[in-house]
Write an enzyme that holds these catalytic residues in place. Structure first.
Site, PDB file in Angstrom:
ATOM      1  N   GLU A  93      43.070   8.197  63.066  1.00  0.00           N
ATOM      2  CA  GLU A  93      44.449   8.518  63.125  1.00  0.00           C
ATOM      3  C   GLU A  93      45.220   9.124  61.589  1.00  0.00           C
ATOM      4  OE1 GLU A  93      48.201   4.923  63.618  1.00  0.00           O
ATOM      5  OE2 GLU A  93      46.570   4.599  63.087  1.00  0.00           O
ATOM      6  N   TRP A  94      46.004   9.773  62.288  1.00  0.00           N
ATOM      7  CA  TRP A  94      45.857  10.466  60.892  1.00  0.00           C
ATOM      8  C   TRP A  94      47.161   9.024  60.042  1.00  0.00           C
ATOM      9  CZ3 TRP A  94      45.923  13.198  57.274  1.00  0.00           C
ATOM     10  CH2 TRP A  94      46.926  13.834  56.057  1.00  0.00           C
ATOM     11  N   ILE A  95      47.436   8.488  59.098  1.00  0.00           N
ATOM     12  CA  ILE A  95      48.555   8.132  58.768  1.00  0.00           C
ATOM     13  C   ILE A  95      49.253   8.793  57.301  1.00  0.00           C
ATOM     14  CG2 ILE A  95      49.077   6.495  57.311  1.00  0.00           C
ATOM     15  CD1 ILE A  95      47.940   5.361  59.908  1.00  0.00           C
ATOM     16  N   ASP A 197      34.759  -2.119  48.546  1.00  0.00           N
ATOM     17  CA  ASP A 197      35.740  -0.964  47.758  1.00  0.00           C
ATOM     18  C   ASP A 197      36.862  -0.648  47.473  1.00  0.00           C
ATOM     19  OD1 ASP A 197      34.802   1.421  46.515  1.00  0.00           O
ATOM     20  OD2 ASP A 197      34.335   2.686  47.855  1.00  0.00           O
TER      21      ASP A 197
END
Length: 290
Positions: A93-95, A197
């Protein structure tokens, strides 16, 4: 690369017309793209020089975090498990990036504390992952000290020996610290689900100011290990720490253990980027070993 991205879209069921395909900067390892089709927008990472499980373990980590219900992550649509030399992709998904306030940072602290309340009865993770470009072997261990010694510090020592970044007195001190590790960190803290991370580049805010975690290197371990890394390269907003400690207080001896946890990430940077990270490694080793 455009043809490969179109193939990736088809694999996950999107055969609609590609309206936009734009390279996205910021990653050191992969080529990344913003892709908009008639169906939806994607963030797609591509690589042809990674291990077969490289994107698989990232997708698994995102799913584990998502399943806690504590904090938002991008939805994973597809990942490849390549053979050696094959191109591979991870489609998510593009946020759309947004901005926030101290309230957003507070929310992030609360949500991360909630994620850390999801635990295991063992330490580590049952399969290899990655930290940056480096292999990160993992096994399940019954004590945190055993896991941190064998799969974190010793592994970086081995890499440092092979790359010539850990030699002489640095080598001697690191071996001594590993042997004495039970003096410096707890043997059986709560085994929290950790991002693994968590530096400033691996969280963001969406258009509504909601915190989002990206690029995990998942494990179960001491939550202080996670928080120590957040402080290493500039730290997070004060509101984040205040809210985190309200919901999941750090131990009283956190300041004593923090450098031992930061040592791992400094060794990783030393082994990837070279001697500019040597002095802080040496300062920590000298502090504990003399």
């Amino acid at each position: 690369m455009e043809a490969f991205i179109r193939e990736t879209l088809v694999k996950q069921g999107d055969e609609s017309r590609v309206q936009s395909l734009t390279p996205v900067s910021g990653g050191d390892i992969n080529q990344s793209f913003y892709v908009e089709t008639e169906k939806r927008s994607y963030f797609i990472k591509c690589n042809e020089k990674v291990a077969s499980h490289f994107f698989e373990v990232e997708a698994e980590g995102l799913k584990l975090i998502q399943n806690t219900g504590a904090i938002k992550v991008p939805e994973v649509y597809h990942y490849d498990i390549p053979q050696q030399g094959e191109k591979a992709a991870l489609a998510m998904e593009w946020i759309e990036p947004g901005s926030g306030s101290s309230a957003s940072a507070s929310n992030f602290g609360r949500q991360l504390a909630e994620m850390h309340n999801h635990t295991s009865n063992k330490y580590g993770y049952g399969k290899p992952t990655f930290v940056g470009e480096l292999d990160q072997p993992n096994e399940w261990c019954t004590t945190w000290t055993s896991y941190y010694s064998h799969y974190r510090l010793k592994k970086q020592l081995e890499i440092g020996i092979s790359r010539g970044t850990i030699t002489g007195q640095r080598h001697e001190r690191l071996e001594k610290l590993i042997k004495r590790l039970t003096n410096f960190i707890p043997a059986r803290p709560k085994a929290s689900l950790l991002h693994g991370d968590l530096w400033g580049g691996n969280w963001m805010l969406d258009q509504e100011g909601t915190p989002v975690l990206i690029d995990p290197s998942i494990l179960y371990g001491d939550h202080a290990f996670e928080l120590a890394f957040t402080e290493l390269f500039g730290g997070f907003p004060h509101a984040f720490y205040n809210e985190y400690n309200t919901h999941h207080p750090l131990p009283d001896n956190y300041e004593d253990t923090k450098p031992v946890y930061q040592l791992f990430y400094l060794l990783v940077h030393l082994n990837i980027f070279g001697e500019s990270y040597g002095p802080p490694v040496d300062r920590i080793l000298k502090h504990y070993i003399g």
